[in-house]
Design a protein around this motif. Structure first.
Motif, PDB file in Angstrom:
ATOM      1  N   LEU A 123       0.825  -1.203   0.000  1.00  0.00           N
ATOM      2  CA  LEU A 123       0.000   0.000   0.000  1.00  0.00           C
ATOM      3  C   LEU A 123       0.866   1.261   0.000  1.00  0.00           C
ATOM      4  CD1 LEU A 123      -2.902   1.039   0.152  1.00  0.00           C
ATOM      5  CD2 LEU A 123      -2.776   0.802   2.624  1.00  0.00           C
ATOM      6  N   ALA A 124       1.975   1.228   0.742  1.00  0.00           N
ATOM      7  CA  ALA A 124       2.923   2.350   0.782  1.00  0.00           C
ATOM      8  C   ALA A 124       4.272   1.816   1.234  1.00  0.00           C
ATOM      9  CB  ALA A 124       2.442   3.434   1.742  1.00  0.00           C
ATOM     10  N   THR A 125       5.328   2.509   0.827  1.00  0.00           N
ATOM     11  CA  THR A 125       6.669   2.205   1.322  1.00  0.00           C
ATOM     12  C   THR A 125       7.364   3.505   1.683  1.00  0.00           C
ATOM     13  OG1 THR A 125       7.655   2.249  -0.896  1.00  0.00           O
ATOM     14  CG2 THR A 125       6.957   0.109  -0.043  1.00  0.00           C
ATOM     15  N   PHE A 126       8.153   3.441   2.738  1.00  0.00           N
ATOM     16  CA  PHE A 126       8.945   4.582   3.187  1.00  0.00           C
ATOM     17  C   PHE A 126      10.366   4.071   3.387  1.00  0.00           C
ATOM     18  CE2 PHE A 126       4.616   5.104   4.650  1.00  0.00           C
ATOM     19  CZ  PHE A 126       4.304   6.377   4.177  1.00  0.00           C
ATOM     20  N   GLU A 127      11.292   4.520   2.562  1.00  0.00           N
ATOM     21  CA  GLU A 127      12.692   4.145   2.690  1.00  0.00           C
ATOM     22  C   GLU A 127      13.366   5.226   3.527  1.00  0.00           C
ATOM     23  OE1 GLU A 127      14.535   2.800  -1.055  1.00  0.00           O
ATOM     24  OE2 GLU A 127      12.481   2.876  -1.857  1.00  0.00           O
ATOM     25  N   CYS A 128      13.962   4.819   4.636  1.00  0.00           N
ATOM     26  CA  CYS A 128      14.418   5.772   5.641  1.00  0.00           C
ATOM     27  C   CYS A 128      15.867   5.573   6.037  1.00  0.00           C
ATOM     28  CB  CYS A 128      13.578   5.607   6.919  1.00  0.00           C
ATOM     29  SG  CYS A 128      11.808   5.774   6.647  1.00  0.00           S
ATOM     30  N   GLU A 129      16.498   6.676   6.378  1.00  0.00           N
ATOM     31  CA  GLU A 129      17.804   6.637   7.024  1.00  0.00           C
ATOM     32  C   GLU A 129      17.566   6.727   8.521  1.00  0.00           C
ATOM     33  OE1 GLU A 129      22.036   9.060   7.250  1.00  0.00           O
ATOM     34  OE2 GLU A 129      20.399   9.865   6.023  1.00  0.00           O
ATOM     35  N   THR A 130      18.186   5.842   9.286  1.00  0.00           N
ATOM     36  CA  THR A 130      18.036   5.881  10.742  1.00  0.00           C
ATOM     37  C   THR A 130      18.746   7.114  11.272  1.00  0.00           C
ATOM     38  OG1 THR A 130      17.987   3.469  10.840  1.00  0.00           O
ATOM     39  CG2 THR A 130      18.436   4.639  12.905  1.00  0.00           C
ATOM     40  N   VAL A 131      17.994   7.991  11.972  1.00  0.00           N
ATOM     41  CA  VAL A 131      18.593   9.223  12.499  1.00  0.00           C
ATOM     42  C   VAL A 131      18.635   9.258  14.029  1.00  0.00           C
ATOM     43  CG1 VAL A 131      18.101  10.610  10.456  1.00  0.00           C
ATOM     44  CG2 VAL A 131      16.411  10.507  12.303  1.00  0.00           C
ATOM     45  N   ALA A 132      17.880   8.368  14.684  1.00  0.00           N
ATOM     46  CA  ALA A 132      17.910   8.321  16.150  1.00  0.00           C
ATOM     47  C   ALA A 132      17.395   6.972  16.624  1.00  0.00           C
ATOM     48  CB  ALA A 132      17.062   9.438  16.751  1.00  0.00           C
ATOM     49  N   ARG A 133      17.861   6.612  17.791  1.00  0.00           N
ATOM     50  CA  ARG A 133      17.455   5.367  18.444  1.00  0.00           C
ATOM     51  C   ARG A 133      17.364   5.682  19.932  1.00  0.00           C
ATOM     52  NH1 ARG A 133      20.406   1.385  20.859  1.00  0.00           N
ATOM     53  NH2 ARG A 133      19.568  -0.704  20.682  1.00  0.00           N
ATOM     54  N   HIS A 134      16.229   5.343  20.557  1.00  0.00           N
ATOM     55  CA  HIS A 134      16.020   5.644  21.970  1.00  0.00           C
ATOM     56  C   HIS A 134      15.557   4.391  22.704  1.00  0.00           C
ATOM     57  CE1 HIS A 134      16.244   9.940  21.068  1.00  0.00           C
ATOM     58  NE2 HIS A 134      15.457   9.695  20.048  1.00  0.00           N
ATOM     59  N   GLU A 135      16.179   4.104  23.827  1.00  0.00           N
ATOM     60  CA  GLU A 135      15.752   3.006  24.685  1.00  0.00           C
ATOM     61  C   GLU A 135      14.440   3.426  25.352  1.00  0.00           C
ATOM     62  OE1 GLU A 135      17.635   0.202  24.755  1.00  0.00           O
ATOM     63  OE2 GLU A 135      19.029   1.197  23.387  1.00  0.00           O
ATOM     64  N   ALA A 136      13.474   2.512  25.409  1.00  0.00           N
ATOM     65  CA  ALA A 136      12.171   2.829  25.998  1.00  0.00           C
ATOM     66  C   ALA A 136      11.556   1.567  26.597  1.00  0.00           C
ATOM     67  CB  ALA A 136      11.251   3.442  24.957  1.00  0.00           C
ATOM     68  N   GLY A 137      11.837   1.306  27.857  1.00  0.00           N
ATOM     69  CA  GLY A 137      11.274   0.123  28.509  1.00  0.00           C
ATOM     70  C   GLY A 137      11.716  -1.142  27.814  1.00  0.00           C
ATOM     71  N   ASP A 138      10.756  -1.998  27.451  1.00  0.00           N
ATOM     72  CA  ASP A 138      11.097  -3.256  26.796  1.00  0.00           C
ATOM     73  C   ASP A 138      11.115  -3.136  25.269  1.00  0.00           C
ATOM     74  OD1 ASP A 138       8.359  -3.064  26.399  1.00  0.00           O
ATOM     75  OD2 ASP A 138       7.877  -4.976  27.358  1.00  0.00           O
ATOM     76  N   HIS A 139      11.138  -1.903  24.768  1.00  0.00           N
ATOM     77  CA  HIS A 139      11.203  -1.640  23.334  1.00  0.00           C
ATOM     78  C   HIS A 139      12.304  -0.624  23.024  1.00  0.00           C
ATOM     79  CE1 HIS A 139       7.459  -3.798  23.188  1.00  0.00           C
ATOM     80  NE2 HIS A 139       7.434  -3.681  21.872  1.00  0.00           N
ATOM     81  N   VAL A 140      12.563  -0.448  21.746  1.00  0.00           N
ATOM     82  CA  VAL A 140      13.502   0.554  21.260  1.00  0.00           C
ATOM     83  C   VAL A 140      12.751   1.397  20.241  1.00  0.00           C
ATOM     84  CG1 VAL A 140      15.708   0.966  20.107  1.00  0.00           C
ATOM     85  CG2 VAL A 140      15.420  -1.069  21.537  1.00  0.00           C
ATOM     86  N   ILE A 141      12.896   2.706  20.314  1.00  0.00           N
ATOM     87  CA  ILE A 141      12.250   3.605  19.357  1.00  0.00           C
ATOM     88  C   ILE A 141      13.267   3.964  18.276  1.00  0.00           C
ATOM     89  CG2 ILE A 141      11.147   5.850  19.014  1.00  0.00           C
ATOM     90  CD1 ILE A 141      10.405   5.717  22.052  1.00  0.00           C
ATOM     91  N   TYR A 142      12.935   3.638  17.038  1.00  0.00           N
ATOM     92  CA  TYR A 142      13.767   4.017  15.894  1.00  0.00           C
ATOM     93  C   TYR A 142      13.095   5.164  15.159  1.00  0.00           C
ATOM     94  CZ  TYR A 142      16.893   0.077  16.286  1.00  0.00           C
ATOM     95  OH  TYR A 142      17.852  -0.806  16.725  1.00  0.00           O
ATOM     96  N   ILE A 143      13.839   6.204  14.912  1.00  0.00           N
ATOM     97  CA  ILE A 143      13.340   7.334  14.123  1.00  0.00           C
ATOM     98  C   ILE A 143      14.095   7.334  12.808  1.00  0.00           C
ATOM     99  CG2 ILE A 143      13.098   9.847  13.992  1.00  0.00           C
ATOM    100  CD1 ILE A 143      12.892   9.842  17.058  1.00  0.00           C
ATOM    101  N   GLY A 144      13.343   7.402  11.723  1.00  0.00           N
ATOM    102  CA  GLY A 144      13.940   7.411  10.399  1.00  0.00           C
ATOM    103  C   GLY A 144      13.520   8.629   9.618  1.00  0.00           C
ATOM    104  N   ARG A 148      12.884   8.278   0.465  1.00  0.00           N
ATOM    105  CA  ARG A 148      12.078   8.006  -0.728  1.00  0.00           C
ATOM    106  C   ARG A 148      10.804   7.313  -0.265  1.00  0.00           C
ATOM    107  NH1 ARG A 148      15.323   5.204  -5.381  1.00  0.00           N
ATOM    108  NH2 ARG A 148      15.733   3.676  -3.762  1.00  0.00           N
ATOM    109  N   TYR A 149       9.688   7.592  -0.937  1.00  0.00           N
ATOM    110  CA  TYR A 149       8.437   6.915  -0.596  1.00  0.00           C
ATOM    111  C   TYR A 149       7.599   6.701  -1.850  1.00  0.00           C
ATOM    112  CZ  TYR A 149       5.771  11.281  -0.938  1.00  0.00           C
ATOM    113  OH  TYR A 149       5.177  12.425  -1.390  1.00  0.00           O
ATOM    114  N   ALA A 150       6.626   5.811  -1.730  1.00  0.00           N
ATOM    115  CA  ALA A 150       5.651   5.539  -2.789  1.00  0.00           C
ATOM    116  C   ALA A 150       4.364   5.087  -2.123  1.00  0.00           C
ATOM    117  CB  ALA A 150       6.173   4.456  -3.733  1.00  0.00           C
ATOM    118  N   HIS A 151       3.234   5.293  -2.806  1.00  0.00           N
ATOM    119  CA  HIS A 151       1.960   4.812  -2.256  1.00  0.00           C
ATOM    120  C   HIS A 151       0.981   4.519  -3.373  1.00  0.00           C
ATOM    121  CE1 HIS A 151      -0.143   8.742  -2.739  1.00  0.00           C
ATOM    122  NE2 HIS A 151       1.086   9.208  -2.597  1.00  0.00           N
ATOM    123  N   ALA A 152      -0.023   3.721  -3.047  1.00  0.00           N
ATOM    124  CA  ALA A 152      -1.062   3.315  -3.991  1.00  0.00           C
ATOM    125  C   ALA A 152      -2.416   3.529  -3.334  1.00  0.00           C
ATOM    126  CB  ALA A 152      -0.883   1.846  -4.353  1.00  0.00           C
ATOM    127  N   ALA A 153      -3.460   3.427  -4.118  1.00  0.00           N
ATOM    128  CA  ALA A 153      -4.818   3.538  -3.587  1.00  0.00           C
ATOM    129  C   ALA A 153      -5.387   2.130  -3.431  1.00  0.00           C
ATOM    130  CB  ALA A 153      -5.694   4.363  -4.517  1.00  0.00           C
TER     131      ALA A 153
END
Length: 176
Positions: A123-144, A148-153
């Motif tokens: 339906l959509a794609t988002f190609e991202c460069e990782t710009v930040a990573r944050h520890e958060a409890g039992d998960h990790v937050i990745y910010i990209g 480049r992106y594409a989407h369809a209807a």
């Protein structure tokens, strides 16, 4: 029809299963997040912890659990792709949620930025460069940052209360 709330639960008596049931009341889209390991291995995982974050700069985030076997690959990768699944792609969600050896078997792909695998026909794609990573409890937050992106209807694949659901899209005419 009015809804009746269950008993309010205070933080000192949280039951993890009940809290998870409460979280599951928020319907989410379903994605497959992909990257490439330093040795060239293609990595992909099903995730519903994805959201847009900023328009300027264009940022997204996703949150893998620390238990994820492929987390080390994401920790070393410079890029990742978010592949948003359409309502007829439940099989891909299940395929990338397993621990199989080659999750990409039979999946149409193209090579994205920095060699990351990008699923075709989503339906959509988002190609991202990782710009930040944050520890958060039992998960990790990745910010990209989106490169480049594409989407369809099409209609999205939705996950709610532990089950997949299709939708019937009703396009808004506001702002037209």
């Amino acid at each position: 029809m009015p809804m009746t709330m269950s008993t309010m639960i205070d933080s000192d008596s949280f039951d993890p299963r009940d809290l998870r049931n409460a979280f599951s009341q928020f319907a989410t889209g379903v994605t497959v997040v992909t990257t490439i390991a330093p040795d060239g291995e293609r990595i992909g995982v099903t995730a519903n912890s994805f959201t847009s974050l900023s328009m300027d700069p264009p940022l997204v985030l996703w949150c893998p659990g620390r238990h994820l076997r492929s987390l080390p690959a994401f920790e070393t990768a410079s890029h990742f792709a978010i592949n948003v699944l359409a309502s007829d792609q439940q099989h891909l969600s299940k395929q990338f949620a397993t621990g199989s050896t080659d999750k990409f078997d039979g999946v149409p792909l193209r090579e994205g930025i920095a060699g990351i695998p990008v699923l075709e026909g989503t339906l959509a794609t988002f190609e991202c460069e990782t710009v930040a990573r944050h520890e958060a409890g039992d998960h990790v937050i990745y910010i990209g940052q989106i490169q480049r992106y594409a989407h369809a209807a099409a209609d999205p694949l939705v996950f709610h209360a532990g089950s997949y659901h299709g939708t019937t899209t009703q396009r808004s005419t506001e702002g037209s």
